[in-house]
Design a protein around this motif. Structure first.
Motif, mmCIF file in Angstrom:
data_model
loop_
_atom_site.group_PDB
_atom_site.id
_atom_site.type_symbol
_atom_site.label_atom_id
_atom_site.label_comp_id
_atom_site.label_asym_id
_atom_site.label_seq_id
_atom_site.Cartn_x
_atom_site.Cartn_y
_atom_site.Cartn_z
ATOM 1 N N ASP A 136 0.855 -1.179 0.000
ATOM 2 C CA ASP A 136 0.000 0.000 0.000
ATOM 3 C C ASP A 136 0.897 1.236 0.000
ATOM 4 N N VAL A 137 0.316 2.405 0.057
ATOM 5 C CA VAL A 137 1.108 3.628 -0.008
ATOM 6 C C VAL A 137 2.012 3.772 1.209
ATOM 7 N N PHE A 138 1.720 3.034 2.289
ATOM 8 C CA PHE A 138 2.504 3.119 3.518
ATOM 9 C C PHE A 138 3.619 2.083 3.574
ATOM 10 N N GLY A 139 3.810 1.319 2.492
ATOM 11 C CA GLY A 139 4.898 0.354 2.439
ATOM 12 C C GLY A 139 4.572 -0.997 3.030
ATOM 13 N N GLU A 140 3.332 -1.218 3.457
ATOM 14 C CA GLU A 140 2.935 -2.504 4.024
ATOM 15 C C GLU A 140 2.738 -3.500 2.888
ATOM 16 N N PRO A 141 3.399 -4.667 2.930
ATOM 17 C CA PRO A 141 3.275 -5.637 1.834
ATOM 18 C C PRO A 141 1.956 -6.391 1.872
ATOM 19 N N TYR A 142 1.486 -6.782 0.692
ATOM 20 C CA TYR A 142 0.274 -7.589 0.581
ATOM 21 C C TYR A 142 0.448 -8.512 -0.621
ATOM 22 N N SER A 143 0.649 -9.805 -0.361
ATOM 23 C CA SER A 143 0.932 -10.762 -1.439
ATOM 24 C C SER A 143 -0.328 -11.293 -2.098
ATOM 25 N N GLY A 144 -1.438 -11.327 -1.358
ATOM 26 C CA GLY A 144 -2.663 -11.916 -1.888
ATOM 27 C C GLY A 144 -2.679 -13.427 -1.819
ATOM 28 N N LEU A 145 -1.592 -14.049 -1.342
ATOM 29 C CA LEU A 145 -1.531 -15.511 -1.244
ATOM 30 C C LEU A 145 -2.273 -15.997 -0.010
ATOM 31 N N GLU A 146 -2.965 -17.120 -0.166
ATOM 32 C CA GLU A 146 -3.565 -17.771 0.987
ATOM 33 C C GLU A 146 -2.473 -18.465 1.800
ATOM 34 N N ALA A 147 -2.764 -18.767 3.056
ATOM 35 C CA ALA A 147 -1.794 -19.490 3.880
ATOM 36 C C ALA A 147 -1.521 -20.860 3.278
ATOM 37 N N ASP A 148 -0.247 -21.187 3.106
ATOM 38 C CA ASP A 148 0.175 -22.482 2.543
ATOM 39 C C ASP A 148 -0.449 -22.738 1.176
ATOM 40 N N GLU A 149 -0.565 -21.691 0.363
ATOM 41 C CA GLU A 149 -1.128 -21.865 -0.979
ATOM 42 C C GLU A 149 -0.165 -22.659 -1.854
ATOM 43 N N VAL A 150 -0.696 -23.670 -2.523
ATOM 44 C CA VAL A 150 0.112 -24.568 -3.349
ATOM 45 C C VAL A 150 0.251 -23.982 -4.747
ATOM 46 N N ASP A 151 1.424 -24.139 -5.318
ATOM 47 C CA ASP A 151 1.686 -23.647 -6.667
ATOM 48 C C ASP A 151 1.043 -24.573 -7.695
ATOM 49 N N LEU A 152 0.004 -24.089 -8.343
ATOM 50 C CA LEU A 152 -0.662 -24.806 -9.427
ATOM 51 C C LEU A 152 -0.514 -24.029 -10.732
ATOM 52 N N GLU A 153 0.543 -23.218 -10.798
ATOM 53 C CA GLU A 153 0.827 -22.375 -11.953
ATOM 54 C C GLU A 153 -0.260 -21.319 -12.180
ATOM 55 N N GLN A 154 -0.989 -20.987 -11.108
ATOM 56 C CA GLN A 154 -2.060 -20.004 -11.225
ATOM 57 C C GLN A 154 -1.521 -18.578 -11.370
ATOM 58 N N TYR A 155 -0.236 -18.360 -11.058
ATOM 59 C CA TYR A 155 0.346 -17.023 -11.186
ATOM 60 C C TYR A 155 1.447 -16.993 -12.252
ATOM 61 N N ASP A 156 1.481 -17.988 -13.100
ATOM 62 C CA ASP A 156 2.586 -18.119 -14.042
ATOM 63 C C ASP A 156 2.430 -17.212 -15.255
ATOM 64 N N VAL A 157 2.626 -15.938 -15.050
ATOM 65 C CA VAL A 157 2.643 -14.962 -16.129
ATOM 66 C C VAL A 157 3.623 -13.860 -15.731
ATOM 67 N N VAL A 158 4.455 -13.451 -16.665
ATOM 68 C CA VAL A 158 5.397 -12.364 -16.403
ATOM 69 C C VAL A 158 4.602 -11.064 -16.292
ATOM 70 N N ARG A 159 4.754 -10.345 -15.176
ATOM 71 C CA ARG A 159 3.953 -9.144 -14.963
ATOM 72 C C ARG A 159 4.715 -8.143 -14.098
ATOM 73 N N ASP A 160 4.345 -6.888 -14.231
ATOM 74 C CA ASP A 160 4.903 -5.834 -13.386
ATOM 75 C C ASP A 160 4.285 -5.928 -11.995
ATOM 76 N N VAL A 161 5.112 -5.767 -10.981
ATOM 77 C CA VAL A 161 4.650 -5.830 -9.599
ATOM 78 C C VAL A 161 5.283 -4.696 -8.805
ATOM 79 N N SER A 162 4.703 -4.439 -7.636
ATOM 80 C CA SER A 162 5.231 -3.398 -6.771
ATOM 81 C C SER A 162 6.640 -3.744 -6.288
ATOM 82 N N PHE A 163 6.842 -5.018 -5.901
ATOM 83 C CA PHE A 163 8.191 -5.440 -5.531
ATOM 84 C C PHE A 163 8.323 -6.951 -5.715
#
Length: 412
Positions: A136-163
């Protein structure tokens, strides 16, 4: 750790980019394995060096006949002029052998100045740790990942991110020289946020490359206190924003920290307010060096604060974290006793309570309740009305709640 198997090596027609790998020692015991994984990359490397100090660094350097440097800033002038990129990895990480090849290919394709890897937990098969994240604007991170989320290639796209996570970063040499390397006084996550934001202000593009997979033990952050991450994010915020933005961000950050601390004093950890005090005290102590770094950033600054805002969350990530945790606690305690439709409705309602209109409406209602307290508990105005008013608003509601009193109509 052992090196995981990898797909086939990239084709011989891949463009040759000269890369030096810098293994950052930030704690832990995985340094020799990280060096071995770096040397085993399918993409040809110019050199592998170790950045850090201590006996573990000296021992690994002797075993592998490697050069060592106390900081990345001291490494930069020693790079061969033909080297165009530096790949920084943590000493407690284990990249797949094709990780660097994927970073080089995708960073070149999208013209990115900083490319980060998909980071998976080394102790939990297939569990995601980071695929780029927002703040957010205050520097607090937010990944959007659920706890212990398993990789099912659901985020497999090259994209611009905050960090992107500093566990694995491919950085253009000219940008790295302009930024002076990462701020090693910061905790690992705050370091990632700070470096990515400075890179974007310098005109660089920051992307995540999910095909470059790195396993992370997390030893570098295992002993880091919560307040150190808070302190690092505050230091990063002071360094990057213009003065007009800081004038409202810093007071808001303090108020949000107090709110978070008060709530967490009840729900845990109970040291939240003490952590907040430590974070601000640390920044007061470090303020001269922070201001010095802030002045140095101006020399490489090509973008304004709007470039950072483009990739940030609307609202506060602190409030999102609190509502997520409180909702999860309530759900664990009560949802199992509810019928399935009600449980599903409660789950879907998490986004409703986090929305800006709901918080705004709540604040407006609270203001009206406080500002109009004289109407409820005192008397109501009775000027120019034909019907007599009751003593207070509550009396009026009680009187007419059961129906109109027609005897009073038409009387003086």
């Amino acid at each position: 750790m052992s090196i995981p198997e990898t797909p086939a090596a990239p084709g011989d027609d891949q463009a040759r980019v000269r890369v030096v790998t810098a293994v950052l020692f930030l704690g832990g015991e995985g340094l020799p394995a990280a060096v071995e994984a770096a040397v085993a990359q399918t993409y040809p490397l110019d050199e592998v060096v170790i950045v850090g100090e201590g006996e573990a660094v000296s021992a690994a350097a002797r075993d592998g006949s490697l050069q060592t440097f106390p900081t990345v800033a001291e490494l930069i002038p020693e790079l061969d002029p033909e080297v165009s990129h530096v790949w920084m990895i943590h000493a407690d990480s284990l990249p797949r052998p094709d990780a660097l090849a994927a970073l080089v290919e995708e960073a070149g394709r999208v013209d990115a100045s900083v490319a980060g890897s998909k980071v998976l937990r080394a102790d939990r098969t297939g569990v995601l740790e980071s695929v780029g994240a927002a703040t957010d604007v205050f520097g607090e991170p937010y990944s959007g990942l659920e706890a212990d989320e398993v990789d099912l290639e659901q985020y497999d796209v090259v994209r611009d991110v905050s960090f992107v996570s500093s566990v694995s970063l491919l950085i253009r040499r000219d940008l790295l020289r302009g930024l002076g390397g990462p701020d090693l006084s910061l905790a690992p996550e705050a370091l990632s946020i700070d470096f990515s934001q400075r890179a974007r202000l310098a005109g660089g593009r920051v992307v995540v490359v999910p095909s470059a997979e790195v396993f992370h033990e997390g030893a570098c952050a295992a002993t880091v206190r919560r307040w150190r991450e808070q302190a690092g994010r505050l230091r990063a915020t002071i360094k990057i924003y213009s003065w007009p933005t800081l004038l409202w961000v810093v007071p808001s950050l303090l108020l949000l920290g107090l709110l978070d601390g008060l709530v967490r004093t009840v729900i845990g950890p109970r040291t939240a307010l003490l952590d907040l005090a430590r974070a601000w005290a640390w920044n007061l102590w470090k303020l001269p060096s922070t201001l010095s770094l802030r002045r140095s950033i101006r020399a490489s600054r090509l973008a304004n604060d709007d470039e950072l805002f483009r990739y940030q969350l609307a609202g506060s990530a602190v409030i999102r974290h609190l509502t997520d945790e409180l909702t999860a606690r309530l759900a664990r305690r009560h949802v199992e006793d509810l019928p399935a439709p009600l449980a599903e409705l409660m789950h879907r309602g998490r986004g409703f309570w986090q929305s800006a209109p709901v918080w705004t409406a709540g604040l407006v209602a609270a203001f009206v309740a406080v500002a109009g307290r004289e109407l409820w508990w005192g008397g109501l105005p009775a000027v120019g009305f034909s019907l007599p008013w009751r003593g207070s608003a509550l009396d009026l509601l009680a009187s007419y709640g059961g129906g109109w009193n027609f005897a009073g109509l038409g009387s003086p």
